[in-house]
Design a protein around this motif. Sequence first.
Motif, PDB file in Angstrom:
ATOM      1  N   SER A  69       0.057   5.484   5.825  1.00 24.75           N
ATOM      2  CA  SER A  69       0.063   4.816   4.517  1.00 24.75           C
ATOM      3  C   SER A  69      -0.908   5.508   3.569  1.00 24.75           C
ATOM      4  O   SER A  69      -0.660   5.601   2.375  1.00 24.75           O
ATOM      5  CB  SER A  69      -0.351   3.342   4.652  1.00 24.75           C
ATOM      6  OG  SER A  69       0.468   2.674   5.563  1.00 24.75           O
ATOM      7  N   PHE A  70      -2.022   5.983   4.109  1.00 27.01           N
ATOM      8  CA  PHE A  70      -3.099   6.522   3.274  1.00 27.01           C
ATOM      9  C   PHE A  70      -2.863   7.993   2.926  1.00 27.01           C
ATOM     10  O   PHE A  70      -2.991   8.395   1.772  1.00 27.01           O
ATOM     11  CB  PHE A  70      -4.423   6.353   4.022  1.00 27.01           C
ATOM     12  CG  PHE A  70      -5.612   6.911   3.288  1.00 27.01           C
ATOM     13  CD1 PHE A  70      -5.837   6.579   1.970  1.00 27.01           C
ATOM     14  CD2 PHE A  70      -6.507   7.755   3.929  1.00 27.01           C
ATOM     15  CE1 PHE A  70      -6.939   7.086   1.287  1.00 27.01           C
ATOM     16  CE2 PHE A  70      -7.604   8.261   3.258  1.00 27.01           C
ATOM     17  CZ  PHE A  70      -7.822   7.930   1.934  1.00 27.01           C
ATOM     18  N   ASP A  71      -2.531   8.807   3.909  1.00 27.07           N
ATOM     19  CA  ASP A  71      -2.389  10.236   3.670  1.00 27.07           C
ATOM     20  C   ASP A  71      -1.281  10.781   4.564  1.00 27.07           C
ATOM     21  O   ASP A  71      -1.534  11.299   5.652  1.00 27.07           O
ATOM     22  CB  ASP A  71      -3.723  10.945   3.959  1.00 27.07           C
ATOM     23  CG  ASP A  71      -3.691  12.409   3.572  1.00 27.07           C
ATOM     24  OD1 ASP A  71      -2.600  12.912   3.218  1.00 27.07           O
ATOM     25  OD2 ASP A  71      -4.748  13.060   3.617  1.00 27.07           O
ATOM     26  N   LEU A 119       0.817  -1.218   0.000  1.00 29.34           N
ATOM     27  CA  LEU A 119       0.000   0.000   0.000  1.00 29.34           C
ATOM     28  C   LEU A 119       0.849   1.265   0.000  1.00 29.34           C
ATOM     29  O   LEU A 119       0.444   2.305  -0.489  1.00 29.34           O
ATOM     30  CB  LEU A 119      -0.951   0.013   1.200  1.00 29.34           C
ATOM     31  CG  LEU A 119      -2.069  -1.015   1.130  1.00 29.34           C
ATOM     32  CD1 LEU A 119      -2.882  -1.019   2.401  1.00 29.34           C
ATOM     33  CD2 LEU A 119      -2.965  -0.748  -0.075  1.00 29.34           C
ATOM     34  N   LYS A 172      -3.739   2.445  13.815  1.00 32.49           N
ATOM     35  CA  LYS A 172      -4.231   3.764  13.432  1.00 32.49           C
ATOM     36  C   LYS A 172      -3.120   4.598  12.773  1.00 32.49           C
ATOM     37  O   LYS A 172      -3.313   5.162  11.698  1.00 32.49           O
ATOM     38  CB  LYS A 172      -4.704   4.342  14.764  1.00 32.49           C
ATOM     39  CG  LYS A 172      -5.095   5.649  14.891  1.00 32.49           C
ATOM     40  CD  LYS A 172      -5.863   5.899  16.193  1.00 32.49           C
ATOM     41  CE  LYS A 172      -5.092   6.777  17.118  1.00 32.49           C
ATOM     42  NZ  LYS A 172      -4.520   6.211  18.266  1.00 32.49           N
ATOM     43  N   GLU A 173      -1.943   4.603  13.378  1.00 33.97           N
ATOM     44  CA  GLU A 173      -0.833   5.377  12.839  1.00 33.97           C
ATOM     45  C   GLU A 173      -0.347   4.798  11.506  1.00 33.97           C
ATOM     46  O   GLU A 173      -0.050   5.542  10.572  1.00 33.97           O
ATOM     47  CB  GLU A 173       0.333   5.421  13.837  1.00 33.97           C
ATOM     48  CG  GLU A 173       0.095   6.341  15.029  1.00 33.97           C
ATOM     49  CD  GLU A 173      -0.865   5.776  16.076  1.00 33.97           C
ATOM     50  OE1 GLU A 173      -1.148   4.549  16.028  1.00 33.97           O
ATOM     51  OE2 GLU A 173      -1.347   6.547  16.938  1.00 33.97           O
ATOM     52  N   LEU A 190      -2.137   3.056   9.421  1.00 31.61           N
ATOM     53  CA  LEU A 190      -3.184   3.328   8.426  1.00 31.61           C
ATOM     54  C   LEU A 190      -3.064   4.753   7.896  1.00 31.61           C
ATOM     55  O   LEU A 190      -2.999   4.971   6.682  1.00 31.61           O
ATOM     56  CB  LEU A 190      -4.572   3.106   9.052  1.00 31.61           C
ATOM     57  CG  LEU A 190      -5.763   3.629   8.252  1.00 31.61           C
ATOM     58  CD1 LEU A 190      -5.891   2.882   6.935  1.00 31.61           C
ATOM     59  CD2 LEU A 190      -7.065   3.493   9.031  1.00 31.61           C
ATOM     60  N   VAL A 191      -3.002   5.720   8.783  1.00 28.77           N
ATOM     61  CA  VAL A 191      -3.054   7.102   8.303  1.00 28.77           C
ATOM     62  C   VAL A 191      -1.764   7.501   7.584  1.00 28.77           C
ATOM     63  O   VAL A 191      -1.805   8.199   6.574  1.00 28.77           O
ATOM     64  CB  VAL A 191      -3.433   8.092   9.432  1.00 28.77           C
ATOM     65  CG1 VAL A 191      -2.378   8.192  10.484  1.00 28.77           C
ATOM     66  CG2 VAL A 191      -3.730   9.475   8.876  1.00 28.77           C
TER      67      VAL A 191
END
Lengths: 247, 285
Positions: free
Chosen positions: B159-161, B36, B153-154, B156-157
């Motif tokens: 990787s995403f934005d 990702l 959470k960290e 995820l965020v």
Amino acid sequence: MGTSISVDQLHVSYYGKEAVRDVSFSIMPGSLVGIIGPNGAGKSTLLKSILGLIPSDKGTVKVQGGEVKLARKKLAYVPQRSNIDWDFPISVIDTALIGTYPKLRMFRRPKKSDKQLAMECLEKVGMSEFKNRQIGELSGGQQQRVFLARALAQQAEIFFLDEPFVGIDISSEETIIKILKELRDQGKTILVVHHDLSKANDYFQQLILLNQELVKFGNVDEVMTPETISRAYQGQLSFLKELVVSS
Amino acid sequence: MNFLEAVMHYEFLQKALLTSIMVGIICGVIGCFIILRGMALMGDAISHAVLPGVALSYFLGINFFFGAVFTGVLTAIGIGYISQNSRIKNDSSIGIMFTAAFALGIVLITLMKSSTDLYHILFGNVLAVRPSDMWMTLIIGVIVLTSVYLFYKELLVTSFDETMAQAYGLPTKLIHYFLMTLLTMVTVASLQTVGIVLVVAMLITPAATAYLLTNRLSFMLFISSGFGSISAVLGLYISYKANLASGATIVLVATGLFIITLIFSPKHGVLRKLINSRKKRVSYS
């Protein structure tokens, strides 16, 4: 009431090139401000520099009277649509839920109340019925509205939007500007990088006209004069003069 | 004797099976974040960069875990430094640093005049898993899974934005190197099973397969580790039956599952796309 954002003699370079030169202005709470200027004028760079994402060479940025570092949790940022991976495996509701992350402590998961907040924000932008869709399945305008919902979920004091109206449908654009105006009326500060001069009049009270240097900062009617606009664009768009004159 | 009886009977097979399943799970989980973030090449690099550390550990007589993590993370930092401080682009700096580390590793190991060791490190030898290796894999597995759970959470965020993550004050660079450390640990855990050269397949292939099947990261993690461990078990079974190299067989099974999914995935499969575009054409004619 103190200033929301004050920028003093800011110089920023990007990959060794000076992108923003000696820019100063200050913005009060309850303002909806547009940052306009030609391509390569350093609009996004200025935004990122205020957010503390790019170090400045010189000058100071103060947010709510103090350093940016101290106010980070009060800032919400909506990125340019082209900077997002739309194939990322995430749903609309989970995207909005990320807005609650900054206020969550380490190791903590979003609680029921956070999920409720995310859902309310989706409702505000009219995207709640799409909550289980993957974000890539949406239209450009819907995607932009989801990211606005995420910013709303941050319950921030200052909002930064980078080119939110590029490539989106007119009704999404109207929804977004309506919400931004509501935020302004609640006393929030909103900074929007924008490049469509024709609507700047209707959308913003104040404009920062940028072409690396600050060409002009002030109320819309002061900035949107043929002389200042053509000074910023330096004849890049000759039809603009007529446009501004006729409006 | 069939495979099941053999597993009951032989301890070495039990250990091999357990280790492979654990490797399948942790590679599957870390692999999701690797693909990702668009870091497949980085995964390949770090896994190769572990080699000199393994060799040094043999010299010093310490557990090869420490040497491996040391050179793995050092290479990640080197890659980051070159691409941020020179005009060399990221993929080129990866190419330079990991081949250098790998070459250094080969030189060090030939100095020890032990080509069998080199072969096992490069290509794995799951049937020779020692109890200590199995325990190390288990411990690494617990560390990796706990870290991902705690920092979900960290991860995820970022990787995403990443820009948003930075804007609200997350230490994104630290999180990057933390993930690189986890990646190195996963590589070390996989040494015995699939070997350095093929670890990247266990990281990327099951994760990519899961990516074709779901639109949610949390499901993707589970599906990916499921495919990872199924590949490990099935691959081990086939390699035992047909007397093939176990690491390579496991990788081929994972690839087979990927190809089947690529064709038949209900959401993102090739067949689905074909049917959809045909339907459109029919509806217009």
